[in-house]
Design a protein around this motif. Sequence first.
Motif, PDB file in Angstrom:
ATOM      1  N   UNK A 186       0.808  -0.933   0.342  1.00  0.00           N
ATOM      2  CA  UNK A 186      -0.049  -0.151  -0.057  1.00  0.00           C
ATOM      3  C   UNK A 186       0.739   1.014   0.183  1.00  0.00           C
ATOM      4  N   UNK A 234       0.660   8.126   5.565  1.00  0.00           N
ATOM      5  CA  UNK A 234      -0.416   7.060   5.874  1.00  0.00           C
ATOM      6  C   UNK A 234      -1.862   7.681   5.655  1.00  0.00           C
ATOM      7  N   UNK A 235      -1.867   7.218   4.997  1.00  0.00           N
ATOM      8  CA  UNK A 235      -3.359   8.519   5.079  1.00  0.00           C
ATOM      9  C   UNK A 235      -4.825   7.088   6.235  1.00  0.00           C
ATOM     10  N   UNK A 241      -9.433   4.571   2.930  1.00  0.00           N
ATOM     11  CA  UNK A 241      -9.303   3.534   2.094  1.00  0.00           C
ATOM     12  C   UNK A 241      -8.669   3.772   0.727  1.00  0.00           C
ATOM     13  N   UNK A 242      -7.837   4.773   0.903  1.00  0.00           N
ATOM     14  CA  UNK A 242      -7.344   5.233  -0.338  1.00  0.00           C
ATOM     15  C   UNK A 242      -7.458   4.790  -1.139  1.00  0.00           C
TER      16      UNK A 242
END
Lengths: 227, 452
Positions: free
Chosen positions: A174, A187-188, A191-192
């Motif tokens: 990811x 860290x987005x 749930x990009x």
Amino acid sequence: MRILVIEDDPDTANYLASGLKEVGHAVDCVSNGNDGLLRAGGTEYDVIVVDRMLPGVDGIRVVRTMRAAGIQTPVLFLTTLGGIDDRVAGLNAGGDDYLGKPFAFAELAARVAALGRRARPGADHGATTLRIGDLDMDLLGRSVRRGGRNIDLLPREFQILEYLIRNAGQVVTRTMLLEHVWDFHFDPQTTLVETHMSRLRAKVDKDFEHPLIHTVRGAGYCVRAPD
Amino acid sequence: MRPTELIRTASFRIALYYAALFLASVLVIFAIIYLATAGDTARQLSNSVEADLAALRAEYHLGGLDNVVAGIISRLHATQGRTAYYLLQTADGRLLAGNAGPMPPKAGWTDFLAAGGAGPGNEGRVMAKAVVLPDGSYLLVGRDATRLDELERRIIQAFLWGSVATLILAGIGAVLMSMVSLRRVEVITRATEEIMAGNLARRIPVDGGRDEFDRLATQVNLMLDRIEALMMGLKQVSNDIAHDLKTPMTRLRHGLELSRHKADSIEAYQAAVDRAIAECDLTLRSFDALLRIAQIEAGTRRSGFCSVDLAGLVETILEAYQPVAEESGHLLTAAVAEGTAVRGDQDLLTQMLANLVENALKHTPAGTRIAVTVTGVDDRWTLCVADNGPGVAAEDRDKLFQRFYRTAAGRSAPGSGLGLSLVAAVAQLHDAPVQILDNAPGMKVCVSFARP
């Protein structure tokens, strides 16, 4: 692959070595920068993993010295938690990738694999078309065809697919996608990546018998041609 | 207040300097008065002596000694021998005329004492000039200088009294001034002692006189406010960290303990380990965010600032989050002005905007509109993320930037409670004021950048 790990903390070094050996690499460990330089100069490695903070000669200087000596082996920096300046400093010194500690082992393994693959000759750097299974990607015409059918992708989806195919057969995590496709170095909390991936899969895999994009549990994604 | 303390004060010293200055001015004033009065009188006296002497010499040249004797007698008669003195004696010392006693012949100005000057029984000074005439006789003309001497004496006396009064007044002033300033200093000392003893809420009293002490006290109080806020912040943060990290650790421990007792298969153990890893990752993420905020607040990133296009930033974020918004039923839109360049850190600004959009996505229900705008007002670019969701109560708004702060409603949503703290830190790094406003309905976060 043959991997050199320069890490002073014995627990981390052990964790790295046993993990990398388990996925089939040969690993040498040294605990300080000077030994690291000696080893890197004497043996042909595919990837070198360097802790940024080392006693004596620190990681940045190790890599700078290696690059000055003409050793072009890909280097993965391990940086401390939250080090926002470390990425730029590491890349400026001649590092190829970085990973903040603590990390999931799957993440490290995926990045080491990607680095090793990138350095090998014959990689598809200059290619204008990519092919995996029955899917063709025209990098110049920005078009994708699978099984004789056109697949319409948004520019970002095209980039994701290209990155996955360039690393075909290997796990892409990811965070690797975030860094390479979006240039996001954080860290987005949403749930990009998952959302973009599910849209891409809907276009690439949904109407076909054999999926090309696979989810690797706890690690990321992998593009593989059907057997 | 001990006397030695009074003398050591700066105001006492300044008062003494002033006393010296006053004394000097008194001296100058009296010198001028002296020259204007006594000096003038002396000049008149000597002029009159010179004129009289010249007249008598003229008489001598006209008619010899006898003429001079006659002149002296008539002059003595006119003044009744009270204010003018004359002497004419021959070369061998014989008195010819005059009311002054014989004296050795000496030409030029001379002073002598004569009985019965200004008043009876008084000996007064006589200011006289003498010449030796061509035949060897001696002629002297004098004037009574008692009045002049009296004037001089009075002026000097007045000067002395004036000086003494100046010194006494200056001394009293010095003591009073030092007492006032000592008292103010003592008030400040007491306040700072209390603060040092641990009463951080204590402030230095301000008189309201707006003098230099008040200005100093106001400044010191402002500094104390800042220090207190920082101390409270530090305390708050360490409490929050301890609390917020204790919670997942407790959960982790309970989970592990439970599976140690209950798990009866490899799969159950694996699931427990997976849960534990996830819990650890969450905690580490909080640490990571905290350290990131601390590093941003340290301000070292400022050296790497370059031109960042806010419009491009919004476009990237919008493109990245559009699918996420669609999945969760939000409507994400953007309206951006032209040429919106600011000086900043691309990575951090990207994360800041991402945090703001994620914050809106996480804390508003499906169907909410989220609008990202960049508008130019005066010499600033304002980046806003606005939603028409449930919003946040006014009293909670400012707390949203505190580390780990979560509203009662927001507690259920996933996240560390650090997203907006990071936004605040990035905004501060860019000297960009950040505000949470009421979007009526909903919430609006605006960051205002200076145009380069």
